[in-house]
Design an enzyme around this catalytic site. Structure first.
Site, short mmCIF file in Angstrom:
data_model
loop_
_atom_site.label_atom_id
_atom_site.label_comp_id
_atom_site.label_asym_id
_atom_site.label_seq_id
_atom_site.Cartn_x
_atom_site.Cartn_y
_atom_site.Cartn_z
N TYR A 135 11.10 3.34 1.55
CA TYR A 135 9.64 3.52 1.58
C TYR A 135 8.99 2.27 2.15
CZ TYR A 135 4.94 3.28 -0.51
OH TYR A 135 3.60 3.12 -0.72
N HIS A 141 -3.17 -2.92 -9.14
CA HIS A 141 -2.97 -2.15 -7.92
C HIS A 141 -3.88 -0.92 -7.78
CE1 HIS A 141 -1.03 -1.09 -4.30
NE2 HIS A 141 0.18 -1.53 -4.58
N THR A 169 -2.90 4.59 1.72
CA THR A 169 -1.58 4.34 2.33
C THR A 169 -0.87 5.65 2.62
OG1 THR A 169 -0.49 4.21 0.16
CG2 THR A 169 -1.30 2.14 1.13
#
Length: 776
Positions: free
Chosen positions: A607, A491, A620
């Protein structure tokens, strides 16, 4: 041995008659072709760098400007050098070497070049100013105002023609730093549904104190960084949220992408791998040549492409967290270095690393100066599958080091993999274009048993056996024994939509463009002289094997605790939701809130990821989906309210959610700003009760429900007692949900929550009283 001899370009022997030199023409030919390929790639990168550097200008535009300028001066009999050469001649004898005509040509070219650069500068900054306006986002769906249309026309005019992937990078605006006052106000608004009156009043006091005292000082530093850096958030986000983490990245950070559910192109494992690997390498070629078109919203508004840069030839390298220890020595402070994970990216990689049944292989992707064809890659995979050799001691579970805690892996890497054959083999993996696992299990969506088959498929992609994926690589291609496949991605280097773009390319090319023969093999013929894969060699001592087993134990404990549930929701899709004149994303997010309230009997911080790629190097932002409006609607569904009242509250909740999504996308979110303020406070040694509590309830910390709208890419929950929910809207009539939680939590059950989601979706749709049969 034949392959070893081919790898040597020449051999010589000393005889009484002298030196007998024997050249291997095939080896020399391969060296020549390899060098030619490398120089072509360098030239293309140089050319693309020039084209991107002058965009929205272009070489033809340069010629037009220069020729037009010189023609104008010739027609009006003006000096194109604007007196420059006359002034230079007073100090430099320039007239001796250049005729008057030559001076006019050179002067015209120089001044024309300056004019061209000025035009580029004006266009680029005009485009940056235009892209800083986000009023278009607030237009009603299906209706565009005259002002927005005029704005879009200007954006197209200043955007130039035929942009490449990175053409807009210098024209994108920087992420703005929101005012502290606005962030505090929106934070309190998001926290209100989760606090009672006493808690909320206390938090209001902390926020007010922060806003007046410490906040402005921290804000000044952030403003300074925003002027100096390309993005004031991204580098700290990558470092503190990802690279500083010392826990396992498997499950906790890595995510997965799933294969087609209803399409089975072939059941031959090597063939599916051949087409998929070839499609991925074609995508890399397009990426290297910047031939991928930048993503444009409404076919007009460009988004940042910087995250594509590290998709290939990239690996996360573990570092040792030694802590920060301050001591006084001679009236000065000294501190130990804080060594953390780093992202290692190679400009070039001509091979991939492949794992099968405990063995690692290095497979070259080029031969004869060209990329291997699908059938040739299938041939290499067949050779690996046919290899019956046993794993070396410690080799089978070696990749478990990447699945466990980071510090033991970092120490083992430094102690046992920094020299000799172990270093060479580790380099072959870490410097590979990407990692491939030829899995020895079978996974597939089975319509007769959808829940069990999809749950097994999802868990295999998320963590596998905990030692058969190299979790540090930018992504792993996993091809199962029966021909299905998927991805597991790390990630830190980029967010899910980037890998999603690659995956969509692979799935579109595999069965539809590359295709298979009637027998299920890749199209084409095997290569008769193709050198085989290279088996990687290891010498892993017993001490290192103990570390591997310890990491594997930790990883298995983590994997066994994953309660994963995937299911296709086919009662309706976005087509029917749009008939309700509601955003599909808002509809689903509100359904998740209703499902969670029914599941736990309370609301929680939620979230949802929103992108900020409208700004340079944006990643993001958080959308806090649990709003007062949503909570009011959910309570109306629990209480005995009229349908009309529920429908009104639903529309208010949906509009609120859409507005929050717009704020997040346009740089007015709260979580990244609070996060950066917190980082600055720590650098300054300041303690803020407000930031401590606000950031503790932020992303990646203790958010009980993670509801992310990702394109077929699935994440795990971020809290021990929460849920992770990912969903993909497939066409008009299908939504695939992926839910994860932990078995160890007595509060959660992924299958129970899945049932609540399904019922919540149906209950909300019933409010509109649509005749589904008539609509279909």
């Amino acid at each position: 041995m034949a392959e070893a001899h081919q790898a040597v370009a020449f051999q010589f022997t000393v005889t009484p008659d002298g030196i007998d030199l024997q050249l291997c023409h095939e080896a020399l030919r391969q060296i020549y072709l390899s060098g030619l390929h490398s120089w072509k790639k360098r030239f293309i990168r140089f050319k693309n760098g020039v084209m991107t550097g002058v965009y929205p200008g272009s070489p033809p535009g340069f010629m037009v400007v220069v020729v037009s300028y010189m023609s104008y001066n010739k027609y009006h009999k003006l000096d194109p050098s604007l007196g420059m050469f006359a002034k230079l001649s007073q100090h430099i004898p320039i007239g001796r070497y250049m005729s008057e005509d030559s001076q006019k040509i050179v002067g015209g070219v120089l001044v024309g070049t300056g004019l061209w650069i000025t035009i580029i500068f004006i266009m680029r900054n005009a485009l940056k100013c235009l892209l800083s306006w986000h009023g278009w986002m607030y237009s009603r769906h299906g209706s565009v105002s005259l002002g927005t249309r005029l704005w879009m026309l200007l954006v197209k005019v200043f955007s130039g023609r035929k942009p490449m992937l990175y053409s807009f990078q210098n024209s994108l605006p920087r992420l703005p730093v929101p005012p502290v006052k606005d962030t505090c106000r929106r934070y309190l608004e998001s926290a209100r549904p989760l606090m009672d009156d006493e808690q909320f009043e206390r938090m209001k006091g902390l926020a007010k104190d922060f806003e007046k005292n410490l906040g402005p000082r921290l804000q000044w530093y952030l403003k300074l960084k925003s002027w100096w850096a390309s993005n004031y958030v991204s580098d700290w986000w990558e470092e503190y949220i990802y690279l500083r983490g010392r826990g396992p990245i498997m499950v906790n950070s890595n995510y997965y992408a799933m294969d087609f559910l209803y399409v089975f192109p072939t059941s031959i494992q090597a063939a599916r791998a051949g087409n998929a690997i070839h499609a991925i390498m074609l995508y890399r070629r397009k990426l290297d040549r910047a031939q991928i078109k930048p993503l444009m919203l409404l076919h007009t508004i460009p988004m940042c492409s910087s995250q594509y840069e590290r998709m290939f030839n990239t690996s996360r390298v573990p570092g040792v967290d030694t802590g920060r220890v301050l001591s006084r020595a001679a009236s000065s402070h000294t501190a130990t270095l804080l060594l953390l994970d780093t992202i290692q990216h190679m400009n070039e990689s001509k091979h991939i690393a492949v794992y099968h049944k405990g063995r690692f292989f290095k497979v070259w992707m080029f031969y004869d100066g060209r990329l291997l064809l699908p059938r040739e890659i299938e041939q290499q995979m067949e050779r690996i599958l046919a290899d019956k050799s046993e794993p070396m001691p410690g080799e089978e579970a070696l990749a478990a080091l990447t699945a466990g805690d980071r510090t033991p892996w970092a120490k083992a890497r430094d102690a046992y993999f920094s020299r000799g054959k172990n270093k060479q083999s580790l380099d072959a993996i870490e410097k590979a274009a990407f990692f491939v696992t030829l899995d020895d299990t079978e996974q597939r969506f089975v319509e007769k048993n959808p829940i069990k088959s999809l749950d097994s498929f999802a868990k295999s992609l998320l963590h596998g056996k905990c030692y058969d994926r190299w979790f540090d690589k930018s992504f792993n291609l996993i091809v199962f024994k029966n021909g299905t496949m998927g991805l597991n991605a790390e990630h830190s280097w980029a967010d899910a939509p980037i890998i999603g773009h690659l995956w969509e390319h692979v799935l579109s090319m595999d069965p539809f463009k590359l295709g298979y023969t009637e027998e299920g093999h890749c199209c084409g013929e095997p290569h008769p002289n193709l050198p085989g894969p290279q088996r990687l060699q290891w010498d892993i001592p017993a001490e290192c094997q103990d570390v591997i087993q310890s990491s594997l134990t930790i990883a298995r404990t983590l994997a066994d605790d994953v309660d994963c549930h995937s299911f296709p929701f086919n009662d309706f899709g976005k087509g029917l939701i749009k008939k309700c004149r509601t955003s599909p994303d808002a509809f689903i997010q509100i359904a998740l809130q209703l499902a969670h309230y029914r599941d736990k009997g309370k609301f929680c911080l939620t979230y949802e990821a929103s992108m900020t790629r409208l700004f340079r190097e944006g990643r993001t932002e958080t959308v806090r989906s649990c709003t007062m409006e949503t909570c009011t609607f959910v309570r109306s569904m629990i209480r005995d309210e009229t349908r009309e009242e529920r429908l009104k509250l639903l529309k208010e909740a949906a509009e609120k959610h859409q507005n929050m999504y717009r704020l997040a996308m346009t740089g007015k979110g709260i979580d990244r700003h609070l996060f950066c303020l917190y980082v600055v406070s720590k650098y300054l040694g300041e303690d803020s009760p407000f930031l401590k509590e606000a950031v503790a309830c932020g992303p990646g910390c203790s958010s009980p429900v993670c509801c992310c709208f990702l394109s077929s890419l699935c994440v795990h929950q971020v809290a021990d007692d929460g849920y992770g929910v990912s969903y993909i809207i497939v066409g008009e009539n299908l939504i695939n949900f992926h839910i994860s939680s932990k078995h160890s939590s007595p509060e959660t059950d992924s299958h129970r929550f899945g049932g609540n989601i399904r019922q919540a979706m149906l209950d909300i749709l019933d409010l509109f009283q649509l005749d589904k049969k008539a609509i279909k």
